[in-house]
Design a protein around this motif. Structure first.
Motif, PDB file in Angstrom:
ATOM      1  N   SER A  63       0.788  -1.236  -0.081  1.00 33.99           N
ATOM      2  CA  SER A  63       0.084   0.122  -0.441  1.00 33.99           C
ATOM      3  C   SER A  63       0.575   1.511  -0.180  1.00 33.99           C
ATOM      4  CB  SER A  63      -0.730  -0.120   1.682  1.00 33.99           C
ATOM      5  OG  SER A  63       0.051  -0.062   2.190  1.00 33.99           O
ATOM      6  N   VAL A  64       2.311   1.206   0.849  1.00 33.09           N
ATOM      7  CA  VAL A  64       3.026   2.325   0.198  1.00 33.09           C
ATOM      8  C   VAL A  64       4.416   1.871  -0.495  1.00 33.09           C
ATOM      9  CG1 VAL A  64       1.982   2.898   2.789  1.00 33.09           C
ATOM     10  CG2 VAL A  64       4.843   1.572   2.000  1.00 33.09           C
ATOM     11  N   LYS A  65       4.495   1.119  -1.480  1.00 31.76           N
ATOM     12  CA  LYS A  65       5.561   0.890  -2.549  1.00 31.76           C
ATOM     13  C   LYS A  65       5.192   2.004  -2.976  1.00 31.76           C
ATOM     14  CE  LYS A  65       6.685  -3.541  -2.658  1.00 31.76           C
ATOM     15  NZ  LYS A  65       6.309  -4.752  -2.847  1.00 31.76           N
ATOM     16  N   GLY A  66       6.536   2.853  -3.063  1.00 26.97           N
ATOM     17  CA  GLY A  66       7.147   3.495  -4.491  1.00 26.97           C
ATOM     18  C   GLY A  66       6.232   5.349  -3.716  1.00 26.97           C
ATOM     19  N   ARG A  67       5.758   5.558  -2.480  1.00 27.11           N
ATOM     20  CA  ARG A  67       5.673   6.675  -2.017  1.00 27.11           C
ATOM     21  C   ARG A  67       6.269   6.732  -0.797  1.00 27.11           C
ATOM     22  NH1 ARG A  67       0.272   7.444   0.152  1.00 27.11           N
ATOM     23  NH2 ARG A  67      -0.144   4.945   0.628  1.00 27.11           N
ATOM     24  N   PHE A  68       6.493   6.202   0.122  1.00 31.04           N
ATOM     25  CA  PHE A  68       7.510   5.798   1.484  1.00 31.04           C
ATOM     26  C   PHE A  68       8.256   5.430   1.177  1.00 31.04           C
ATOM     27  CE2 PHE A  68       3.504   5.934   4.089  1.00 31.04           C
ATOM     28  CZ  PHE A  68       2.816   6.870   3.906  1.00 31.04           C
ATOM     29  N   THR A  69       9.500   6.042   1.990  1.00 33.60           N
ATOM     30  CA  THR A  69      10.779   5.476   2.295  1.00 33.60           C
ATOM     31  C   THR A  69      10.974   5.542   3.475  1.00 33.60           C
ATOM     32  OG1 THR A  69      11.548   6.652  -0.253  1.00 33.60           O
ATOM     33  CG2 THR A  69      12.821   5.953   1.401  1.00 33.60           C
ATOM     34  N   ILE A  70      11.923   4.418   3.702  1.00 32.26           N
ATOM     35  CA  ILE A  70      12.596   4.256   5.530  1.00 32.26           C
ATOM     36  C   ILE A  70      13.736   4.425   5.323  1.00 32.26           C
ATOM     37  CG2 ILE A  70      12.517   1.817   4.656  1.00 32.26           C
ATOM     38  CD1 ILE A  70      11.899   1.867   8.365  1.00 32.26           C
ATOM     39  N   SER A  71      15.238   5.280   5.999  1.00 29.06           N
ATOM     40  CA  SER A  71      16.399   5.358   5.831  1.00 29.06           C
ATOM     41  C   SER A  71      16.334   5.076   8.037  1.00 29.06           C
ATOM     42  CB  SER A  71      16.423   6.179   5.408  1.00 29.06           C
ATOM     43  OG  SER A  71      16.015   7.620   6.138  1.00 29.06           O
ATOM     44  N   ARG A  72      17.624   5.493   8.311  1.00 34.00           N
ATOM     45  CA  ARG A  72      18.275   5.501   9.521  1.00 34.00           C
ATOM     46  C   ARG A  72      19.280   6.012   9.310  1.00 34.00           C
ATOM     47  NH1 ARG A  72      18.252  -0.921  11.847  1.00 34.00           N
ATOM     48  NH2 ARG A  72      19.177   0.061  14.260  1.00 34.00           N
ATOM     49  N   ASP A  73      20.004   6.950  10.283  1.00 34.20           N
ATOM     50  CA  ASP A  73      21.041   7.160  10.620  1.00 34.20           C
ATOM     51  C   ASP A  73      21.991   6.382  12.000  1.00 34.20           C
ATOM     52  OD1 ASP A  73      23.078   8.676  11.512  1.00 34.20           O
ATOM     53  OD2 ASP A  73      22.577  10.196  10.741  1.00 34.20           O
ATOM     54  N   ASN A  74      21.890   5.627  11.068  1.00 29.34           N
ATOM     55  CA  ASN A  74      22.655   5.204  13.510  1.00 29.34           C
ATOM     56  C   ASN A  74      23.766   6.051  13.752  1.00 29.34           C
ATOM     57  OD1 ASN A  74      21.513   2.378  12.749  1.00 29.34           O
ATOM     58  ND2 ASN A  74      23.192   1.469  12.109  1.00 29.34           N
ATOM     59  N   ALA A  75      24.220   6.393  13.145  1.00 27.17           N
ATOM     60  CA  ALA A  75      25.122   7.347  14.216  1.00 27.17           C
ATOM     61  C   ALA A  75      24.131   8.857  15.392  1.00 27.17           C
ATOM     62  CB  ALA A  75      26.222   8.710  13.081  1.00 27.17           C
ATOM     63  N   LYS A  76      22.814   8.812  14.200  1.00 27.98           N
ATOM     64  CA  LYS A  76      21.867   9.647  14.897  1.00 27.98           C
ATOM     65  C   LYS A  76      20.957   8.824  15.869  1.00 27.98           C
ATOM     66  CE  LYS A  76      22.908  13.630  12.128  1.00 27.98           C
ATOM     67  NZ  LYS A  76      22.105  14.910  10.840  1.00 27.98           N
ATOM     68  N   ASN A  77      21.451   7.881  15.149  1.00 25.78           N
ATOM     69  CA  ASN A  77      20.279   6.924  16.763  1.00 25.78           C
ATOM     70  C   ASN A  77      19.367   7.337  16.841  1.00 25.78           C
ATOM     71  OD1 ASN A  77      22.869   5.809  18.639  1.00 25.78           O
ATOM     72  ND2 ASN A  77      21.640   7.104  19.866  1.00 25.78           N
ATOM     73  N   THR A  78      18.525   7.066  14.485  1.00 24.03           N
ATOM     74  CA  THR A  78      17.049   7.864  14.608  1.00 24.03           C
ATOM     75  C   THR A  78      16.621   7.054  12.980  1.00 24.03           C
ATOM     76  OG1 THR A  78      18.169  10.034  15.548  1.00 24.03           O
ATOM     77  CG2 THR A  78      16.016   9.648  13.795  1.00 24.03           C
ATOM     78  N   VAL A  79      15.329   6.646  13.372  1.00 24.99           N
ATOM     79  CA  VAL A  79      14.434   6.102  12.015  1.00 24.99           C
ATOM     80  C   VAL A  79      14.013   7.169  11.243  1.00 24.99           C
ATOM     81  CG1 VAL A  79      13.338   5.000  12.761  1.00 24.99           C
ATOM     82  CG2 VAL A  79      13.902   4.175  10.826  1.00 24.99           C
ATOM     83  N   TYR A  80      13.763   7.150   9.962  1.00 24.77           N
ATOM     84  CA  TYR A  80      13.115   8.276   9.880  1.00 24.77           C
ATOM     85  C   TYR A  80      11.942   7.506   8.514  1.00 24.77           C
ATOM     86  CZ  TYR A  80      16.695  11.258  10.567  1.00 24.77           C
ATOM     87  OH  TYR A  80      17.935  11.940  11.186  1.00 24.77           O
ATOM     88  N   LEU A  81      10.884   8.610   8.226  1.00 23.41           N
ATOM     89  CA  LEU A  81       9.987   7.671   7.826  1.00 23.41           C
ATOM     90  C   LEU A  81       9.576   8.456   6.776  1.00 23.41           C
ATOM     91  CD1 LEU A  81       7.986   5.304   6.118  1.00 23.41           C
ATOM     92  CD2 LEU A  81       6.532   6.252   7.543  1.00 23.41           C
ATOM     93  N   GLN A  82      10.124   8.853   4.920  1.00 24.49           N
ATOM     94  CA  GLN A  82       9.391   9.750   3.806  1.00 24.49           C
ATOM     95  C   GLN A  82       8.199   9.205   4.019  1.00 24.49           C
ATOM     96  OE1 GLN A  82      11.338  13.087   3.450  1.00 24.49           O
ATOM     97  NE2 GLN A  82       9.098  13.168   2.188  1.00 24.49           N
ATOM     98  N   MET A  83       6.912  10.401   3.397  1.00 31.42           N
ATOM     99  CA  MET A  83       6.344  10.001   3.509  1.00 31.42           C
ATOM    100  C   MET A  83       5.489  11.037   1.910  1.00 31.42           C
ATOM    101  SD  MET A  83       4.110   8.858   6.433  1.00 31.42           S
ATOM    102  CE  MET A  83       4.105   9.937   7.289  1.00 31.42           C
TER     103      MET A  83
END
Length: 124
Positions: A63-83
């Motif tokens: 349902s979100v493929k092609g629209r959402f992107t998950i990423s992470r920055d291990n140096a910042k201890n953060t995960v993102y969800l670009q929608m």
């Protein structure tokens, strides 16, 4: 143990973009598989996306493929969800989750730690 705090939710129009963040504290962030789930009123919590420990691999719900992107920055201890290209059906509370297992998939029962959630509302 890890503590997770989501941020970035809000009220958006259909077609808009939004980026969610999940800040982690506690044990080494890079040792966790991370996922995003969402739950709309009256529905079960559903898988949205997940990312492996190194960030090398990502997986998405259809349902979100092609629209959402998950990423992470291990140096910042953060995960993102670009929608991007948000739709009214994306309206839900979005949860960040962490798993101790490198084999965790799309089931919420495979995740050990959860954030408190952040509301995303998309109007038509």
């Amino acid at each position: 143990q890890v503590q997770l705090v989501e941020s970035g939710g809000g009220l958006e129009q259909a077609g808009d973009s939004l980026r969610l963040s999940c800040a982690a504290s506690g044990r080494a962030f890079s040792s966790y598989t991370m996922g995003w789930f969402r739950q709309a009123p009256g529905t079960e919590r559903e898988f949205v996306a997940r990312i492996t420990r190194s960030g090398a691999r990502t997986y998405y719900a259809d349902s979100v493929k092609g629209r959402f992107t998950i990423s992470r920055d291990n140096a910042k201890n953060t995960v993102y969800l670009q929608m991007n290209s948000l739709k009214p059906e994306d309206t839900a509370v979005y949860y960040c989750a962490a798993s101790n297992s490198m084999y965790s998939g799309s089931s919420r029962y495979e995740y050990d730690y959860w954030g408190q959630g952040t509301q995303v509302t998309v109007s038509s």
